[in-house]
Design a protein around this motif. Structure first.
Motif, short mmCIF file in Angstrom:
data_model
loop_
_atom_site.label_atom_id
_atom_site.label_comp_id
_atom_site.label_asym_id
_atom_site.label_seq_id
_atom_site.Cartn_x
_atom_site.Cartn_y
_atom_site.Cartn_z
N UNK A 184 0.83 -1.20 0.00
CA UNK A 184 0.00 0.00 0.00
C UNK A 184 0.87 1.25 0.00
N UNK A 185 1.93 1.26 0.81
CA UNK A 185 2.75 2.46 0.90
C UNK A 185 3.53 2.70 -0.39
N UNK A 186 3.77 1.63 -1.17
CA UNK A 186 4.49 1.77 -2.43
C UNK A 186 3.55 2.14 -3.58
N UNK A 187 2.25 2.13 -3.30
CA UNK A 187 1.29 2.51 -4.33
C UNK A 187 0.66 1.35 -5.07
N UNK A 216 -2.13 -0.87 -4.72
CA UNK A 216 -3.31 -1.03 -3.88
C UNK A 216 -3.58 -2.51 -3.58
N UNK A 217 -3.49 -2.93 -2.31
CA UNK A 217 -3.76 -4.32 -1.98
C UNK A 217 -5.20 -4.71 -2.34
N UNK A 218 -6.12 -3.74 -2.29
CA UNK A 218 -7.51 -4.06 -2.61
C UNK A 218 -7.65 -4.46 -4.07
N UNK A 219 -6.99 -3.73 -4.97
CA UNK A 219 -7.07 -4.06 -6.40
C UNK A 219 -6.51 -5.46 -6.63
#
Lengths: 387, 245
Positions: A178-181, A183-186
């Motif tokens: 997440x912090x790297x951009x 998105x875990x959700x995607x």
């Protein structure tokens, strides 16, 4: 000689196995094995409704509709879980029977019009797969199921190659991803979508129960054999294909259900790996524990020698009496110490060698400080110092 | 001369299930400080970091990194999550975990190559973990795992480093090694923000501190504000910590 139909069945089963092993590996690593069970059952209403609309079990629209039901399952499970009122496994247990039962009722109510029965849904009809041919402008290009699962597999492999890095980082460390951009959700919903589509595509051939087995068992077996994600994927794929082909022949010889035989082979395969895997298998673990016990005894014994200079404390018999070990254990420990040149025995009096003395100092130092650097060279010889 | 602000947090409120865990936080972190965030369990220390990094969505307020939203400034920021937040049985090696630090600059789809591998090896060298590069991560001790995480942040070559309890469950040698690296980062002009538990070491390790307990209690230089008054306000009981100059 194998008939064309036999070859086609094995080919379909193998492609299904590969298509399942890929998302299955990530589901196992994400501790989401149960979600594949939920998806495989709850896509039933999607299949039935899709069948009403298309009248064709192999229609792409049906596959999309059913896969959508799979995604709905995941969303519902997460929604119920997010309320904080029940845990995830409970949420799964609530959602999929509800959706599955809707599917069962839909089939029962329309039994006359629908060429679908619950048995076929649970166990598949792999043996009949070669009869449903894909005809393009009059030419027979093979069984429909083969084309469908082949298409799904191609997309899965394409996605795996494109997003391997993203899948890996979000599976290992969602916070970093997440912090790297990324998105875990995607990535999560992408994986769920692939799992759902694969489940539907495999459903017709192998049924709801075997789909789960093909997703989870090869990946779980592979997990016990390697510490490398790419190899784990490779092993899972090989195991899946092995079970698919060997299962087919077992069914052939026993004149039994293909789906049932493939699942049994998966079970046997896992059992074998579970028992005999070189470092994570149950036998290796038991052996390691036994060695560790011996090594702890060895250390206790060496420390005793280090602390006592008086001969009475260092007599061989003293081991049995004072330290209160069984004869067998005393002998094992003495042998191990002798083998490593840590002690010398003279007239039944045991004394530490220089090597034994150094070893004891280092080992005790490590146990007290828990600092790793100085015992690195001991890890290869002694289980005790391997994590 | 006005100091540059590296991280600015305005009116930040974060809630779990509608229960606020951070209330109306205003915080300015100047560039080049080595800052501890301290507070009792449940004070929202990790939540604050995660909200700054966009991992959690606040219900109100905003965050900026060098004057711009985090989304635009990802490349300036590195993050070390709590060691316990990941599964160390994951099938991968120390080197591979450090390589993950390079994924951000690669972006979607593009794969790491020789350049990324070289950077990862250098970072491993810096934390003294080069000999363990091919070891499976579950075979590393707690201290070694933490060093791997630190190397993964170093490889990002960021301006601001966020670390969530980097000293938890590590041996004394590792703790010293880690703090020395953090101090080097500060010397190089980087900003380092650390969620920290051990109050005794705050004056020795850090030059800046933020007291947090759902609300912000105080923030500023350790020598000015690390005192019994703020500790008592934060922890609710009388605290006596002798500060060595």
């Amino acid at each position: 000689m194998m008939s064309n139909a036999q070859i086609e069945i094995q080919l379909i089963a193998s492609l299904v196995a590969i298509a399942c092993a890929i998302p299955g590996t990530f589901l196992v690593l994400r501790k989401m094995a149960m979600i594949s069970d939920a998806i495989s059952h709850s896509i039933l209403p999607g299949i039935v409704i899709g069948f009403f609309i298309t009248q064709d079990l192999n229609s792409p629209l049906l596959i999309l509709l059913a896969a959508l039901t799979g995604i709905v399952t995941v969303v519902l499970v997460e929604y119920i879980q997010k309320t904080g009122l029940v845990k995830e496994d409970t949420a799964i247990g609530l959602v999929f029977p509800a959706l599955f039962s809707i599917g069962v009722i839909l089939i029962a109510k329309n039994a006359n019009d629908v060429h679908l029965d619950v048995d076929a849904v649970l166990l598949g009809e792999l043996a009949f797969a070669p009869f449903d041919r894909l005809i393009i402008s009059g030419i027979d290009v093979g069984p429909k199921s083969l084309w469908i699962i082949g298409g799904i597999l191609l997309v899965t492999i394409g996605l795996l190659f494109a997003f391997f890095k993203e899948l890996k980082v979000s599976t290992f460390d969602a916070g970093l991803a997440a912090s790297l951009g990324f998105s875990p959700a995607i990535i999560h919903y992408g994986l769920m979508a692939v799992s759902s589509v694969t489940t539907v595509g495999a459903f017709d051939a192998v049924g709801a129960i075997l789909v789960v087995a093909l997703m989870i068992a090869p990946a779980a077996s592979a997990y016990l054999l390697t510490n490398n994600l790419k190899r784990m994927l490779g092993y899972a794929i090989c195991f899946g294909v092995f079970a698919a082909i060997s299962g087919y022949w077992v069914a052939h010889w026993l004149d039994a259900s293909i789906a049932g035989s493939i699942t049994s082979m998966l079970g046997l395969l896992f059992l074998t790996v579970y028992l005999f895997a070189p470092s994570k298998g149950i036998i290796a673990v038991l052996y390691r524990e036994k060695q560790q016990r011996t090594e702890v005894s060895l250390l206790t014994f060496l420390l005793h020698l280090k602390n006592h200079t008086e001969e009475s404390e260092r007599h061989v018999n003293h081991l049995n009496e004072h330290i209160n070990w069984q004869k067998v254990r005393s002998k094992t420990v003495l042998d191990l110490a002798l083998k490593n040149n840590m002690i010398a025995i003279e007239n039944h009096i045991v004394s530490l060698t220089n090597k034994g003395n150094d070893f004891t100092t280092q080992a005790i130092d490590y146990i007290i400080t828990n600092e790793d650097a100085q015992i690195e060279h001991m890890k290869d010889d002694f289980f005790l110092f391997r994590g | 001369m006005k100091q540059t602000i590296a991280v600015q947090v305005d009116d930040l409120t974060v809630a779990y299930n509608y229960k606020p865990v951070l209330w109306d936080i205003d915080l300015e972190i100047p560039e080049g400080v080595l800052m501890a965030i301290v507070g009792p369990n449940g004070a929202g220390k990790s939540t604050l970091i995660k909200s700054i990094l966009g991992i959690l969505k606040p219900i109100a307020g905003s965050v900026s990194i060098y004057g711009k939203p985090y989304d635009k400034q990802r490349s300036l920021v590195a993050y070390v999550p709590q060691k316990g937040s990941v599964d160390w049985d994951f099938p991968t090696t120390a080197l591979d975990v450090v390589m993950m630090g390079t994924y951000g600059s690669l972006g979607w789809i593009k794969r790491p190559g020789q350049k990324e591998k070289k950077a990862a090896l250098e970072a491993l060298e810096k934390v003294g973990m080069l000999p363990f590069k091919n070891r499976q991560i579950s075979q590393l001790s707690g201290g070694q795992q933490q060093r791997i995480f630190l190397a993964r942040a170093l490889v990002q070559n960021a301006s601001i480093y966020f670390m969530d309890e980097p000293f938890q469950g590590v041996d004394a040698t590792t703790e010293i090694a880690i703090i020395n690296i953090l101090k080097e980062l500060r010397k190089a002009g980087k900003t380092v923000i650390v969620v920290h538990h051990d109050l005794q070491t705050v004056p020795e390790y850090f030059d800046w501190v933020t007291f947090l307990n759902v609300k912000k209690i105080a923030t500023g230089p350790v020598k000015d504000i690390f005192n019994d008054d703020n500790l008592t306000k934060t922890y609710g009981i009388n605290y006596k910590v002798s500060i060595q100059e």
